[in-house]
Design an enzyme around this catalytic site. Structure first.
Site, PDB file in Angstrom:
ATOM      1  N   CYS A  28      43.492  48.115  -0.651  1.00 24.18           N
ATOM      2  CA  CYS A  28      43.750  47.016   0.044  1.00 24.18           C
ATOM      3  C   CYS A  28      45.106  46.113  -1.085  1.00 24.18           C
ATOM      4  O   CYS A  28      45.149  46.763  -2.359  1.00 24.18           O
ATOM      5  CB  CYS A  28      43.147  46.022  -0.576  1.00 24.18           C
ATOM      6  SG  CYS A  28      41.028  46.119   0.025  1.00 24.18           S
ATOM      7  N   ASP A  29      45.889  45.745  -0.582  1.00 26.75           N
ATOM      8  CA  ASP A  29      46.798  45.316  -0.860  1.00 26.75           C
ATOM      9  C   ASP A  29      47.538  43.746  -0.534  1.00 26.75           C
ATOM     10  O   ASP A  29      46.674  43.190   1.118  1.00 26.75           O
ATOM     11  CB  ASP A  29      48.469  45.658  -0.803  1.00 26.75           C
ATOM     12  CG  ASP A  29      49.426  45.190  -1.615  1.00 26.75           C
ATOM     13  OD1 ASP A  29      49.283  46.021  -2.442  1.00 26.75           O
ATOM     14  OD2 ASP A  29      50.464  44.946  -0.879  1.00 26.75           O
ATOM     15  N   SER A  30      47.662  42.485  -1.380  1.00 22.87           N
ATOM     16  CA  SER A  30      47.864  41.384  -0.023  1.00 22.87           C
ATOM     17  C   SER A  30      49.237  40.928  -0.825  1.00 22.87           C
ATOM     18  O   SER A  30      49.387  40.977  -1.766  1.00 22.87           O
ATOM     19  CB  SER A  30      46.951  40.494  -1.003  1.00 22.87           C
ATOM     20  OG  SER A  30      45.478  40.917  -0.566  1.00 22.87           O
ATOM     21  N   LYS A  82      48.063  53.638  -1.506  1.00 24.90           N
ATOM     22  CA  LYS A  82      46.655  53.359  -2.733  1.00 24.90           C
ATOM     23  C   LYS A  82      46.046  54.417  -3.236  1.00 24.90           C
ATOM     24  O   LYS A  82      45.401  54.752  -3.884  1.00 24.90           O
ATOM     25  CB  LYS A  82      46.465  51.855  -3.069  1.00 24.90           C
ATOM     26  CG  LYS A  82      47.917  51.083  -3.569  1.00 24.90           C
ATOM     27  CD  LYS A  82      47.532  49.348  -3.710  1.00 24.90           C
ATOM     28  CE  LYS A  82      48.624  48.703  -4.075  1.00 24.90           C
ATOM     29  NZ  LYS A  82      48.649  46.871  -4.114  1.00 24.90           N
TER      30      LYS A  82
END
Length: 197
Positions: free
Chosen positions: A70-72, A54
């Site tokens: 960010c990624d969750s 990203k």
């Protein structure tokens, strides 16, 4: 050293609010990276890869920026859960999660275009879900909130009613770990106060 523009490569209102809460007013530039390209079964690796992809998608637009991606994901019993695709999936997910403990992983990437450096890290927080009824699950899903979040819950919204406790970083569950961000900025030789507006 000149303080770069802080770019958030995410459309997440929760991440933006977290940054604003600590005095950082990011330029929001959501990534259009297709997450379905990545096939990784280890949650820590997955969130780091996705966060980096990203950030890398957005970084070329900001030659003197500091780009954060960010990624969750939520993992329960080793199975990875992202955003549910529809209400039926959200209901089924909550029926699985209730009374359980999950691990919320968030990948954090900072690409410093000025220094030509990239940091990639992740944070894990344990989430203890309440053992809620089917009726409550259906009512919660009907709010639409679970469809917008990794793990099908928002700690900063209605979902907070159904979380018994968390162990670890609170802001990580919302979308980014503020303590980890501070540490990463320090590793890049910035002070978080450099970004205060």
């Amino acid at each position: 050293m000149k303080t770069p523009q802080f770019i958030l490569a995410s459309a997440s209102p929760a991440r933006r609010r977290l940054l604003q809460t600590v005095g950082i007013e990011p330029i929001v530039s959501p990534s259009d990276f297709d997450e379905s390209q990545i096939q990784e079964t280890e949650p820590g690796k997955l969130v780091q890869i996705l966060a980096q992809c990203k950030a890398e998608t957005v970084a070329p637009q900001f030659p003197s920026g500091l780009v954060m991606g960010c990624d969750s994901v939520l993992a329960i019993d080793g199975k990875i859960h992202g955003k549910p695709i529809d209400a039926d999936e959200a209901i089924a997910r909550w029926q699985l999660m209730r009374g359980q403990v999950g691990d919320l992983y968030t990948g954090h990437v900072l690409i410093d275009k000025i220094q030509n450096r990239t940091l990639v890290k992740y944070q894990v927080t344990k989430v203890y879900f309440a053992n809620i009824s089917d009726r409550t699950i259906q009512a919660y899903v009907a709010t639409g909130e679970p469809l917008k979040c990794a793990g099908a819950f928002a700690l900063e919204g209605f979902g907070s009613l159904f979380i018994e406790k968390i162990a670890g970083c609170h802001s990580n569950v919302i979308g980014l770990s503020l303590p980890l961000l501070r540490q990463m900025l320090e590793e890049l030789n910035y002070d978080v106060t450099d970004f205060w507006k």
